[in-house]
Design a protein around this motif. Structure first.
Motif, short mmCIF file in Angstrom:
data_model
loop_
_atom_site.label_atom_id
_atom_site.label_comp_id
_atom_site.label_asym_id
_atom_site.label_seq_id
_atom_site.Cartn_x
_atom_site.Cartn_y
_atom_site.Cartn_z
N LEU A 87 -23.37 46.54 7.95
CA LEU A 87 -24.75 46.24 7.57
C LEU A 87 -24.92 44.76 7.23
O LEU A 87 -24.09 44.17 6.54
N ALA A 88 -26.02 44.22 7.72
CA ALA A 88 -26.38 42.82 7.41
C ALA A 88 -27.90 42.71 7.53
O ALA A 88 -28.41 42.04 8.41
N GLY A 89 -28.61 43.42 6.67
CA GLY A 89 -30.06 43.40 6.74
C GLY A 89 -30.62 44.26 7.84
O GLY A 89 -31.77 44.09 8.26
N ASP A 90 -29.83 45.19 8.35
CA ASP A 90 -30.24 46.05 9.45
C ASP A 90 -31.34 47.03 9.04
O ASP A 90 -31.50 47.35 7.87
N THR A 91 -32.05 47.51 10.05
CA THR A 91 -33.00 48.59 9.86
C THR A 91 -32.60 49.72 10.81
O THR A 91 -31.61 49.61 11.53
N ALA A 92 -33.43 50.75 10.86
CA ALA A 92 -33.14 51.91 11.70
C ALA A 92 -33.37 51.64 13.18
O ALA A 92 -33.14 52.53 14.00
N ASP A 93 -33.78 50.45 13.55
CA ASP A 93 -34.15 50.15 14.93
C ASP A 93 -33.11 50.59 15.97
O ASP A 93 -33.47 51.09 17.03
N ALA A 94 -31.84 50.40 15.70
CA ALA A 94 -30.79 50.67 16.68
C ALA A 94 -30.30 52.12 16.66
O ALA A 94 -29.41 52.46 17.43
N PHE A 95 -30.89 52.95 15.79
CA PHE A 95 -30.40 54.32 15.63
C PHE A 95 -31.55 55.31 15.73
O PHE A 95 -32.70 54.98 15.48
N ASP A 96 -31.20 56.55 16.05
CA ASP A 96 -32.19 57.62 16.18
C ASP A 96 -32.26 58.51 14.95
O ASP A 96 -33.26 59.20 14.74
N ALA A 97 -31.20 58.53 14.14
CA ALA A 97 -31.14 59.39 12.96
C ALA A 97 -30.04 58.87 12.04
O ALA A 97 -29.21 58.05 12.45
N LEU A 98 -30.06 59.36 10.80
CA LEU A 98 -29.11 58.92 9.78
C LEU A 98 -28.48 60.13 9.10
O LEU A 98 -29.18 61.08 8.73
N VAL A 99 -27.15 60.08 8.90
CA VAL A 99 -26.43 61.06 8.10
C VAL A 99 -25.82 60.32 6.92
O VAL A 99 -25.16 59.30 7.09
N LEU A 100 -26.05 60.87 5.73
CA LEU A 100 -25.48 60.34 4.50
C LEU A 100 -24.48 61.35 3.95
O LEU A 100 -24.86 62.33 3.31
N PRO A 101 -23.18 61.16 4.22
CA PRO A 101 -22.17 62.06 3.64
C PRO A 101 -22.05 61.81 2.15
O PRO A 101 -22.43 60.74 1.65
N GLY A 102 -21.49 62.78 1.44
CA GLY A 102 -21.38 62.67 0.00
C GLY A 102 -20.05 62.16 -0.48
O GLY A 102 -19.45 61.26 0.11
N GLY A 103 -19.57 62.79 -1.54
CA GLY A 103 -18.51 62.27 -2.36
C GLY A 103 -19.22 61.62 -3.52
O GLY A 103 -20.36 61.18 -3.40
N VAL A 104 -18.60 61.53 -4.66
CA VAL A 104 -19.27 60.93 -5.82
C VAL A 104 -19.30 59.41 -5.71
O VAL A 104 -20.34 58.78 -5.88
N ALA A 105 -18.18 58.79 -5.40
CA ALA A 105 -18.09 57.32 -5.38
C ALA A 105 -18.90 56.72 -4.24
O ALA A 105 -19.46 55.63 -4.38
N ASN A 106 -18.96 57.40 -3.11
CA ASN A 106 -19.64 56.86 -1.92
C ASN A 106 -21.12 56.55 -2.19
O ASN A 106 -21.54 55.40 -2.10
N PRO A 107 -21.96 57.54 -2.52
CA PRO A 107 -23.37 57.21 -2.76
C PRO A 107 -23.59 56.38 -4.01
O PRO A 107 -24.58 55.65 -4.10
N ASP A 108 -22.68 56.47 -4.97
CA ASP A 108 -22.81 55.64 -6.17
C ASP A 108 -22.68 54.17 -5.79
O ASP A 108 -23.42 53.33 -6.30
N ALA A 109 -21.77 53.85 -4.88
CA ALA A 109 -21.63 52.46 -4.40
C ALA A 109 -22.81 52.07 -3.51
O ALA A 109 -23.33 50.96 -3.63
N LEU A 110 -23.22 52.96 -2.62
CA LEU A 110 -24.31 52.63 -1.69
C LEU A 110 -25.61 52.34 -2.43
O LEU A 110 -26.36 51.44 -2.04
N ARG A 111 -25.90 53.08 -3.49
CA ARG A 111 -27.19 52.90 -4.17
C ARG A 111 -27.28 51.58 -4.91
O ARG A 111 -28.36 51.18 -5.33
N THR A 112 -26.16 50.88 -5.06
CA THR A 112 -26.19 49.56 -5.70
C THR A 112 -26.15 48.43 -4.68
O THR A 112 -26.10 47.26 -5.06
N ASP A 113 -26.17 48.76 -3.40
CA ASP A 113 -26.13 47.75 -2.33
C ASP A 113 -27.50 47.72 -1.64
O ASP A 113 -27.86 48.68 -0.96
N GLU A 114 -28.23 46.65 -1.81
CA GLU A 114 -29.59 46.57 -1.26
C GLU A 114 -29.62 46.71 0.25
O GLU A 114 -30.57 47.24 0.81
#
Length: 181
Positions: free
Chosen positions: A59-86
């Motif tokens: 990621l470097a300021g990307d948007t959904a333009d290059a993709f058709d859908a998004l999957v967000l897998p879990g785990g506790v640490a994974n989304p906790d880190a992602l939610r602090t990354d703009e």
């Protein structure tokens, strides 16, 4: 279809990454591992280190333009880190802005909460996120899988690894539905 699987560099629950990945591949679609850092992602089996997976896109300021859908897998640490990354939060938000389908399992709705995309939506997650989801304007339900079509984007959510079969089936159905629209 090109499907983004967004993970942090460390902490994704391995089975919540690999089961939907295999389902997407089995449907003939192109899964892409997207992360905030280059190299490999370290997955976990609950608290134990598991496999490593090569990042396809950083990621470097990307948007959904290059993709058709998004999957967000879990785990506790994974989304906790992602939610602090703009970059990750903005990338996630862009799927909703563009009306593209999103799927999230277990603790992954933390990223959705930070992206402020849950108002008026009904979803499920790991039970400890119920209050967070309500505080973000969503309605939390305790169901193996929930499909919410409120707003322009379809959101597929699930609670935990035990729900992966119904989660993957709903992901394939809803992503295919979006592709046919």
């Amino acid at each position: 279809m090109r499907i983004a699987f967004l993970t942090a560099p460390e902490g994704v629950e391995e089975v919540e990454l690999t089961a939907p990945w295999k389902a997407v591949e089995g449907a003939g679609w192109n899964p892409q591992l997207v992360s905030t850092e280059a190299g490999q992602v370290q997955a976990f089996d609950h608290l134990d280190r598991a496999g490593r997976f090569t990042v396809d896109h950083v990621l470097a300021g990307d948007t959904a333009d290059a993709f058709d859908a998004l999957v967000l897998p879990g785990g506790v640490a994974n989304p906790d880190a992602l939610r602090t990354d703009e970059r990750a939060v903005g990338f996630t938000r862009s799927f909703f802005t563009q009306g593209k389908p999103v799927a999230a399992i277990c603790h992954a709705p933390w990223t959705l909460i930070e992206a402020d995309v849950l108002r008026g939506r009904t979803l499920t997650s790991w039970p400890s996120l119920a209050t967070d989801i309500r505080n973000a304007g969503g309605t939390w339900v305790d169901e193996p899988v929930r499909v919410c079509r409120a707003g322009p984007s379809t959101l597929v959510t699930s609670r935990k690894p035990d729900d992966l079969d119904v989660f993957c089936a709903a992901v394939l159905r809803e992503f295919d539905r979006a592709a046919q629209a």
